[in-house]
Design a protein around this motif. Sequence first.
Motif: not given
Length: 207
Positions: A39-41, A43-49, A69-73, A96-100
Amino acid sequence: MKGRFISFEGTEGSGKTSVIKEVQKYFQNQGYTVLITREPGGIKISEKIRDIILDVDHIEMDARTEALLFAASRRQHLIEKVIPALKEGKIVLCDRFVDSSLVYQGIARNLGLEEVYSINKFAIESTLPDLTIFVDVRPEVGLKRVFNTPNREINRLDLEKLKFHQKIYQGYLDLITKYPKRIKKVNGEQPILDVADEAINLIKSII
């Protein structure tokens, strides 16, 4: 068989990515199916974010925009990749996950821990890691690694002042105190295989 969700956290240059690879190697050799993602990343959508968030040209980005943006990704990554893998019984190792978000935006960006958690609660619903491993490396040590490693990507967050990174480090220590059952610390300033061994032993305790 239920999967296990393990997140890895740390300051910039903590060596999380290298540790995760060693952990994956060990558990695969033990016969487990292991998925590495980030994270972020992831998958395709999240990598673009991710590209938008970390682009060094986006210095004007507002802190709340960054948090959203982090939450959306995170939401898309969770629904599309993490939850399906857990349902298949895989061990998911997430860089990384929510703690970041709690530390980087909630504490270092001064948005507030509860405010950022509420944004992310909407994104993740009830999904939290079974275990979070904090790779403990002092920010001065981590940043030295970042800028002395050839061909390493330098992103917008790397370029923040040392005080920002010190707030992140202290933020993680505070989270460990707040969530001692879920977040465990390993010494990231020792040789990489020793760091991985510490992490492996923690994961063994929950599987």
